[in-house]
Design a protein around this motif. Structure first.
Motif, PDB file in Angstrom:
ATOM      1  N   SER A 137       0.843  -1.127   0.101  1.00  0.00           N
ATOM      2  CA  SER A 137       0.015   0.213   0.133  1.00  0.00           C
ATOM      3  C   SER A 137       1.009   1.163  -0.073  1.00  0.00           C
ATOM      4  CB  SER A 137      -0.810  -0.095   1.407  1.00  0.00           C
ATOM      5  OG  SER A 137      -0.167   0.413   2.331  1.00  0.00           O
ATOM      6  N   GLN A 138       1.997   1.158   0.447  1.00  0.00           N
ATOM      7  CA  GLN A 138       2.898   2.214   0.590  1.00  0.00           C
ATOM      8  C   GLN A 138       2.337   3.234   1.438  1.00  0.00           C
ATOM      9  OE1 GLN A 138       3.792   3.511  -3.741  1.00  0.00           O
ATOM     10  NE2 GLN A 138       5.660   2.090  -3.476  1.00  0.00           N
ATOM     11  N   ASP A 139       1.430   2.712   2.662  1.00  0.00           N
ATOM     12  CA  ASP A 139       1.078   3.686   3.449  1.00  0.00           C
ATOM     13  C   ASP A 139       2.192   3.680   4.830  1.00  0.00           C
ATOM     14  OD1 ASP A 139      -0.243   5.070   5.699  1.00  0.00           O
ATOM     15  OD2 ASP A 139      -2.250   3.955   5.526  1.00  0.00           O
ATOM     16  N   TYR A 140       2.939   4.695   4.923  1.00  0.00           N
ATOM     17  CA  TYR A 140       3.944   4.735   5.674  1.00  0.00           C
ATOM     18  C   TYR A 140       3.479   4.827   7.206  1.00  0.00           C
ATOM     19  CZ  TYR A 140       6.585   5.578   1.626  1.00  0.00           C
ATOM     20  OH  TYR A 140       7.322   5.364   0.223  1.00  0.00           O
ATOM     21  N   VAL A 141       2.344   5.602   7.462  1.00  0.00           N
ATOM     22  CA  VAL A 141       1.825   5.692   8.737  1.00  0.00           C
ATOM     23  C   VAL A 141       1.546   4.214   9.312  1.00  0.00           C
ATOM     24  CG1 VAL A 141       0.221   6.669  10.205  1.00  0.00           C
ATOM     25  CG2 VAL A 141       1.232   8.213   8.448  1.00  0.00           C
ATOM     26  N   SER A 142       0.759   3.582   8.490  1.00  0.00           N
ATOM     27  CA  SER A 142       0.267   2.300   9.080  1.00  0.00           C
ATOM     28  C   SER A 142       1.296   1.320   9.061  1.00  0.00           C
ATOM     29  CB  SER A 142      -1.028   1.923   7.822  1.00  0.00           C
ATOM     30  OG  SER A 142      -0.220   1.421   6.941  1.00  0.00           O
ATOM     31  N   LEU A 143       2.476   1.512   8.614  1.00  0.00           N
ATOM     32  CA  LEU A 143       3.629   0.633   8.763  1.00  0.00           C
ATOM     33  C   LEU A 143       3.873   0.686  10.022  1.00  0.00           C
ATOM     34  CD1 LEU A 143       5.493  -1.561   7.782  1.00  0.00           C
ATOM     35  CD2 LEU A 143       7.135   0.732   7.077  1.00  0.00           C
ATOM     36  N   ASP A 144       4.274   1.807  10.635  1.00  0.00           N
ATOM     37  CA  ASP A 144       4.862   1.895  12.027  1.00  0.00           C
ATOM     38  C   ASP A 144       3.664   1.226  13.074  1.00  0.00           C
ATOM     39  OD1 ASP A 144       6.909   3.358  11.360  1.00  0.00           O
ATOM     40  OD2 ASP A 144       5.973   5.252  11.476  1.00  0.00           O
ATOM     41  N   GLU A 145       2.386   1.272  12.770  1.00  0.00           N
ATOM     42  CA  GLU A 145       1.332   0.739  13.768  1.00  0.00           C
ATOM     43  C   GLU A 145       1.407  -0.601  13.274  1.00  0.00           C
ATOM     44  OE1 GLU A 145      -2.144   2.832  12.511  1.00  0.00           O
ATOM     45  OE2 GLU A 145      -1.327   4.668  13.213  1.00  0.00           O
ATOM     46  N   VAL A 146       1.647  -1.335  12.197  1.00  0.00           N
ATOM     47  CA  VAL A 146       1.490  -2.476  12.142  1.00  0.00           C
ATOM     48  C   VAL A 146       2.694  -3.283  12.758  1.00  0.00           C
ATOM     49  CG1 VAL A 146       1.833  -4.282  10.128  1.00  0.00           C
ATOM     50  CG2 VAL A 146       0.066  -2.359   9.802  1.00  0.00           C
ATOM     51  N   VAL A 147       3.828  -2.729  12.622  1.00  0.00           N
ATOM     52  CA  VAL A 147       5.049  -3.264  13.306  1.00  0.00           C
ATOM     53  C   VAL A 147       4.814  -3.121  14.964  1.00  0.00           C
ATOM     54  CG1 VAL A 147       7.496  -2.872  13.908  1.00  0.00           C
ATOM     55  CG2 VAL A 147       6.535  -2.733  11.447  1.00  0.00           C
ATOM     56  N   ALA A 148       4.494  -2.318  15.304  1.00  0.00           N
ATOM     57  CA  ALA A 148       4.346  -2.250  16.824  1.00  0.00           C
ATOM     58  C   ALA A 148       3.270  -2.984  17.473  1.00  0.00           C
ATOM     59  CB  ALA A 148       3.850  -0.642  17.196  1.00  0.00           C
ATOM     60  N   TYR A 149       2.068  -3.157  16.624  1.00  0.00           N
ATOM     61  CA  TYR A 149       0.872  -4.119  16.950  1.00  0.00           C
ATOM     62  C   TYR A 149       1.443  -5.443  16.776  1.00  0.00           C
ATOM     63  CZ  TYR A 149      -3.448  -6.665  16.549  1.00  0.00           C
ATOM     64  OH  TYR A 149      -4.542  -7.644  16.930  1.00  0.00           O
ATOM     65  N   SER A 150       2.328  -5.797  15.999  1.00  0.00           N
ATOM     66  CA  SER A 150       2.805  -7.071  15.770  1.00  0.00           C
ATOM     67  C   SER A 150       3.789  -7.707  16.999  1.00  0.00           C
ATOM     68  CB  SER A 150       3.721  -7.683  14.440  1.00  0.00           C
ATOM     69  OG  SER A 150       4.789  -6.785  14.400  1.00  0.00           O
ATOM     70  N   TYR A 151       4.265  -6.743  17.961  1.00  0.00           N
ATOM     71  CA  TYR A 151       5.096  -7.043  19.141  1.00  0.00           C
ATOM     72  C   TYR A 151       4.220  -7.196  20.406  1.00  0.00           C
ATOM     73  CZ  TYR A 151       9.148  -5.704  16.108  1.00  0.00           C
ATOM     74  OH  TYR A 151      10.102  -5.757  15.116  1.00  0.00           O
ATOM     75  N   ILE A 152       2.998  -6.839  20.340  1.00  0.00           N
ATOM     76  CA  ILE A 152       2.450  -7.235  21.524  1.00  0.00           C
ATOM     77  C   ILE A 152       2.872  -8.414  22.313  1.00  0.00           C
ATOM     78  CG2 ILE A 152      -0.056  -7.507  22.478  1.00  0.00           C
ATOM     79  CD1 ILE A 152      -1.100  -5.680  20.247  1.00  0.00           C
ATOM     80  N   TYR A 153       2.589  -9.657  21.643  1.00  0.00           N
ATOM     81  CA  TYR A 153       3.000 -10.863  22.644  1.00  0.00           C
ATOM     82  C   TYR A 153       4.350 -10.788  22.597  1.00  0.00           C
ATOM     83  CZ  TYR A 153      -1.875 -12.422  22.394  1.00  0.00           C
ATOM     84  OH  TYR A 153      -3.052 -12.772  22.619  1.00  0.00           O
ATOM     85  N   TRP A 154       5.107 -10.520  21.688  1.00  0.00           N
ATOM     86  CA  TRP A 154       6.779 -10.952  21.776  1.00  0.00           C
ATOM     87  C   TRP A 154       7.251  -9.788  22.807  1.00  0.00           C
ATOM     88  CZ3 TRP A 154      11.007  -7.628  20.131  1.00  0.00           C
ATOM     89  CH2 TRP A 154      12.025  -8.244  19.917  1.00  0.00           C
ATOM     90  N   LYS A 155       6.961  -8.602  22.977  1.00  0.00           N
ATOM     91  CA  LYS A 155       7.693  -7.763  23.826  1.00  0.00           C
ATOM     92  C   LYS A 155       7.731  -8.479  25.428  1.00  0.00           C
ATOM     93  CE  LYS A 155       7.390  -3.187  22.097  1.00  0.00           C
ATOM     94  NZ  LYS A 155       6.832  -1.884  22.124  1.00  0.00           N
TER      95      LYS A 155
END
Length: 176
Positions: free
Chosen positions: A154-172
């Motif tokens: 999509s090349q949506d740069y704002v959502s990329l940061d949110e997507v990566v942060a969301y993907s770390y919820i369990y991992w952190k």
């Protein structure tokens, strides 16, 4: 350590590129030198993965790379949905998908650093997968990877940061 190459009987030559013999010891020593290095590792992984995905957004991916990524994603989903689930088998598919992301940047240094960080975080990624299944939330694992792929396209740069942060919820919580 990968800076020079000895060729007998020709002599000693400066290497053409970087070697993981240079990068690996440096990263390991930086990360393992502190008691609370897990916080640094979280930040490093987030920076590397966000950077990889952003590079893919900016430069785009070929149709062939897109097909490889989709195939690896489908394999990951298949493994996640297997009963009973196998954490290591799922982790292998997860790591292969992220490895393909890094490979698709066409940047050997990014690929090398990504692989070192991936190996350093493998055990915690497995714990994260265990926690996801314990919470009966396997759809989270499927959704986060789909969102990463969609963000690349999509090349949506704002959502990329949110997507990566969301993907770390369990991992952190799994890295400590």
């Amino acid at each position: 350590y990968g800076v020079v190459e000895i060729r007998r009987p020709e002599g000693t030559f400066v290497c053409d590129g970087f070697s993981d013999k240079i990068i690996n010891p440096m990263l390991y020593s930086i990360i393992l030198q502190k008691e609370d290095s897990y916080k640094d590792l979280i930040g490093l992984r987030q920076m590397i993965e966000t950077g990889v995905l952003r590079m893919l957004q900016e430069q785009g991916i070929t149709d062939e790379e897109s097909q490889k990524i989709e195939k690896l994603y489908d394999e990951l989903v298949k493994r996640i949905n297997m009963v009973p689930h196998d954490v290591n088998y799922i982790a292998d598919a997860d790591m292969e998908l992220h490895k393909q992301f890094a490979l698709s940047t066409h940047n050997s240094l990014v690929f090398m650093v990504h692989n070192v960080v991936a190996e350093l975080t493998r055990e915690s990624r497995c714990r994260s997968i265990q926690n996801i299944f314990a919470a009966n939330d396997k759809e989270y694992l499927i959704r986060t990877h789909r969102e990463q792929i969609d963000a690349i396209k999509s090349q949506d740069y704002v959502s990329l940061d949110e997507v990566v942060a969301y993907s770390y919820i369990y991992w952190k919580d799994s890295i400590k």
